[in-house]
Design an enzyme around this catalytic site. Structure first.
Site, PDB file in Angstrom:
ATOM      1  N   GLU A  16      10.727  15.350  16.049  1.00 62.50           N
ATOM      2  CA  GLU A  16      11.609  15.097  14.133  1.00 62.50           C
ATOM      3  C   GLU A  16       9.689  16.303  13.253  1.00 62.50           C
ATOM      4  OE1 GLU A  16      11.987  11.378  10.827  1.00 62.50           O
ATOM      5  OE2 GLU A  16       9.876  11.271  12.495  1.00 62.50           O
ATOM      6  N   GLU A  19      11.054   0.547   9.733  1.00 64.07           N
ATOM      7  CA  GLU A  19      11.943   1.817   9.675  1.00 64.07           C
ATOM      8  C   GLU A  19      11.111   2.889   9.945  1.00 64.07           C
ATOM      9  OE1 GLU A  19      13.396   4.839   8.478  1.00 64.07           O
ATOM     10  OE2 GLU A  19      13.290   3.986   5.611  1.00 64.07           O
ATOM     11  N   CYS A  24      13.681  10.915   6.639  1.00 61.87           N
ATOM     12  CA  CYS A  24      13.836  10.339   7.869  1.00 61.87           C
ATOM     13  C   CYS A  24      15.407  10.295   8.329  1.00 61.87           C
ATOM     14  CB  CYS A  24      13.321   9.112   7.751  1.00 61.87           C
ATOM     15  SG  CYS A  24      13.722   7.328   6.934  1.00 61.87           S
ATOM     16  N   LYS A  59       1.001  -1.177  -0.136  1.00 57.62           N
ATOM     17  CA  LYS A  59       0.272   0.749  -0.044  1.00 57.62           C
ATOM     18  C   LYS A  59       1.179   0.884   0.598  1.00 57.62           C
ATOM     19  CE  LYS A  59      -1.742   2.323   3.748  1.00 57.62           C
ATOM     20  NZ  LYS A  59      -1.453   3.590   3.323  1.00 57.62           N
TER      21      LYS A  59
END
Length: 800
Positions: free
Chosen positions: A398, A267, A301, A193
């Site tokens: 983040e 991840e 990331c 997906k």
């Protein structure tokens, strides 16, 4: 004319250089700007629920996309399951040919795919064209090679089965290749997906799969939002979930899969340090920052979002950074002269803006260049935040945008402390002209990828993935292939014996010393083993241990949460020192352990015989000695490797200890099972908190006497006896435990997975399956050592 050229040379003003999007528009129009799912080798129609995907640079609607519901997910999974036997039955060469064909088609459609990615995602066309597309092709080529060599390089392994994959919106094409290529090479079938913000390039790659004649059902692409992703994660007939995305969603997936035997790789997010020492080439470091934080609008990331600069050169570096920021060009992503494109969606734009405002409120100084901004679209100025405190929100969370936060340090030790002052551990950059300083710091930084005097370099041969709350598992390289393989013996569905838990609750006022004295005439009650010392349990209680005939053989300490706390503290205190002990030194201590077990053979066998009988006791001891020798041998031979990516770099794939490992040991083969789990962990440099079989816990006294006489440093092995269901939960929930292993029943496997969610520690369980501890092919070797280590990839440039 001449003066005009000279003026342009000095001003460096670029005229527009738009990429032609006509081919992509033709492709979209050919599909009537409407896309269903790709299931079982065919396209579905858009009916029912759907959503629009937009160009974030203009707000223009690109296409309407079908939203998959549970029934669509079920059809895709059934198609993948039906295709699995045929795909597995192909030879490695046959699968390799499909992957090779995929790579060739990606190159054939390279320009169209790059423009499509830029339109849907908002990233610069230069990045899509020059970075993403070549890497996509590289991954398919590389994994065609692994498919070809699978039987030779992975003997005894087989594919996991049906794999569910969920990919993010920041690198849609590349994440598709990172996930799909190794899964297909290993012989799995896939249900993938893409993110709802960026579905188009995944659908284009599904079309390529159709063009190359990939067997129907091998690759299925479905669209949707978080609910669709949840339906994939929760589907009972999926064998593995591979997810790239936020840490928050990673926790949700860990929880959703906890009571299943699904294999899981995550991840997740990052807050990567970009460390600049005072001897660094500052101009090169600035260019590294451009690639580290303003690449893909900072929506990366592993972005170098935390600048840590040595105090002596901080202001000089800031001046250079501000001057370089003034030259960054923000504008239409299809313009080949643009550096920074559009933020993917309004939600993400608002989050970036809100976090910058929070940083300023918390004392940071915000600086942005006076650059020309487009009149419409989701564009955010490159931003520098200085005077940031290490505990501030922008230093810890983040941001996932073009925002650099900066702090200073004085010494390398302080740089390491600041770098590791985060819950994440994905990547790091180190800039220094002193290779000794760079590699010394690289070894200490808790990150899965470290770039020395470089940033954001990737290759299919070099593993990528994080430590701590950046997830676990690797993408790329040989280690990435293992994520889609399991040992053949792990496919056996034989359930572990579920024995009734012994009754070890004691009445109030139970006197362990008096109870032992009554039975034996002298206090022989076994104690806990914490920090290299015998310790009484905090509970003040012990419990009776009976032999296989129901006769009382002694008392075992009843450990509790506080004992676990003390054991973890002891393990943490020694773990760094033990990990730095040379592999040869660790091997010598393991040999001493084996030597001392032989010396105490008669005594240990006699005590073990009470639980398993004299014949098995003798065999367990002998196998235990042999196993100890085996891991002493492996200690200095299970080594890393050196990769040669297609640039002037070497990548050192270093196998590192995970840290502190909690282990729930099995009831069957109580001595050999204990040794088979504890030994590989300590051989690789980990410290251990082990919960032995509560049925045979009196064996602890022999084990810790062996450890005491074998030069094993105190705290490397800690043994806490008691109820595995309670102690295991405490271990799994403890934030200072880096990994939890459970080799008990299925309920214990689910328990430790649920408990691991807090810090997303690595989890390894037997999924309730029976393990033959006497079979060295199943209970010893590389499979165990791989779970006792994590790989750090350090990229080092060479030459001029």
């Amino acid at each position: 004319m001449a003066s005009s050229i000279v003026e342009k040379f000095y001003s460096m003003e670029y005229g527009p250089a738009p990429e032609d999007a006509s081919e992509v528009n033709k492709w979209l129009d050919a599909h009537k700007r409407s896309f269903g799912h790709y299931i079982d080798g065919a396209w579905t129609q858009v009916s029912g629920s759907s959503f629009e995907t937009r160009n974030p640079a203009t707000g223009e609607v690109l296409a309407k996309i079908a939203t998959a519901d549970a029934s669509d997910v079920d059809r895709a999974v059934k198609a993948a399951r039906a295709a699995l036997p045929g795909w597995q039955a192909l030879t490695g060469h046959q699968r390799a040919r499909y992957l090779y064909a995929f790579a060739r088609q990606v190159q054939k459609h390279a320009r169209r795919l790059a423009v499509l990615e830029t339109l849907d995602n908002g990233k610069s066309i230069r990045e899509s064209r020059d970075i993403d597309i070549p890497l996509v092709a590289r991954h398919f080529y590389h994994h065609a090679g692994w498919a070809q060599l699978l039987d030779e390089e992975f003997p005894g392994y087989t594919s996991v089965g049906v794999v569910g994959q969920i990919i993010p919106w920041n690198f849609p094409l590349l994440m598709f290749a990172w996930k799909v290529a190794p899964a297909l090479a290993a012989g799995n079938t896939v249900v993938i997906k893409p993110a709802e913000f960026t579905p188009l390039s995944a659908l284009a790659l599904a079309e390529i799969a159709h063009e190359i004649g990939l067997p129907k059902g091998v690759l299925n692409v479905i669209n949707g939002d978080g609910k669709t992703g949840a339906a994939i994660v929760e589907h009972a007939d999926i064998d593995k979930i591979a997810f790239t995305g936020s840490t928050e969603v990673g926790r949700i997936i860990r929880k959703a899969t906890a009571k299943t035997s699904k294999k899981l790789s995550l991840e997740l997010g990052g807050k990567s340090p970009f460390i600049v020492f005072d001897d660094a080439d500052l101009d090169s470091a600035v260019e590294g920052l451009v690639d580290g934080i303003w690449f893909n609008q900072g929506q990366v990331c592993c972005a170098g979002s935390r600048l840590l600069v040595q105090e002596r050169v901080a202001e000089k570096l800031y001046d250079k950074i501000r001057a370089r920021m003034e030259t960054l060009r923000v504008g239409s992503p299809l313009d080949k002269a643009i550096d920074i494109g559009a933020i993917v969606d309004q939600v993400q734009y608002d989050r970036i803006k809100g976090l910058v405002e929070t940083g300023v409120k918390e004392g940071a100084t915000c600086w942005q260049p006076e650059v020309t901004m487009p009149e419409k679209g989701l564009f955010f100025k490159p931003t520098l935040l200085t005077n940031v405190h290490p505990s501030s929100t922008v230093a810890q969370e983040e941001i996932f945008g073009p925002v650099l936060v900066s702090m200073t340090f004085r010494t390398p030790a302080e740089a390491v402390e600041l770098a590791n002052n985060t819950t994440y551990g994905l990547a790091a950059c180190i800039w220094s002209e002193n290779i000794n300083v760079a590699l010394d710091v690289a070894a200490q930084v808790k990150a899965g990828v470290v770039w020395v005097n470089a940033t954001n370099l990737f290759d299919a041969a070099c593993g990528f993935g994080g430590y701590r709350e950046s997830g676990y598992g690797r993408e790329g390289g040989k280690e990435g292939m293992y994520e889609y393989l399991v040992p053949v013996h792990a496919e056996r569905k034989t359930a572990a014996k579920t024995l009734p838990e012994p009754v070890i609750d004691q009445p109030e006022g139970f006197d362990e010393e008096r109870s032992a004295a009554v039975e034996f005439g002298i206090d022989r009650t076994v104690k806990l083993y914490i920090g290299g010392k015998q310790a009484r349990p905090d509970s003040g209680y012990s419990y009776p241990v009976y032999d296989r005939d129901g006769q009382l053989v002694g008392e075992a300490p009843l450990g509790n949460r506080k004992d676990i706390r003390n054991a973890v503290e002891a393990a943490r205190n020694i773990s760094a020192k033990w990990a730095k002990t040379t592999a040869h030194g660790r091997a010598q201590i393991l040999y001493y352990i084996a030597e001392n077990m032989v010396q105490r053979r008669a005594e240990i066998v006699a005590k073990l015989a009470a639980f398993v009988g004299p014949e098995q006791a003798a065999i367990e001891l002998d196998y235990g000695v042999e196993r100890t020798f085996a891991y002493a041998a492996w200690a200095d031979k299970f080594e890393g490797s050196v990769h040669n990516p297609p640039m002037r770099m070497v990548t050192l794939a270093m196998k590192e200890a995970i840290g502190t490992v909690g282990i729930l040991c099995p009831d069957d083969a109580p001595l050999l099972g204990f040794l088979s789990l504890v030994l590989p962990a300590i051989a690789m440099g980990n410290a251990v908190v082990a919960v032995p079989s509560e049925r045979c816990a009196t064996l602890m006294s022999d084990l810790y006497q062996v450890f005491d006489t074998s030069d094993l440093p105190g705290g490397v092995v800690n043994i806490v006896a008691g109820k595995a269901s309670e102690l295991g939960k405490t271990l799994a929930e403890h934030d200072d435990i880096d990994a939890i292993w459970s080799f008990r029943d299925e309920a214990a496997s689910a328990m430790v997975k649920l408990g691991s969610i807090g810090n997303l520690k690595q989890v390894w369980t037997n999924e309730g399956r029976s393990i033959d501890w006497f079979d060295t092919t199943k209970a010893e070797g590389r499979y165990f050592l791989r779970h006792a280590t994590q790989i750090k990839n350090i990229w080092v440039p060479y030459g001029e």
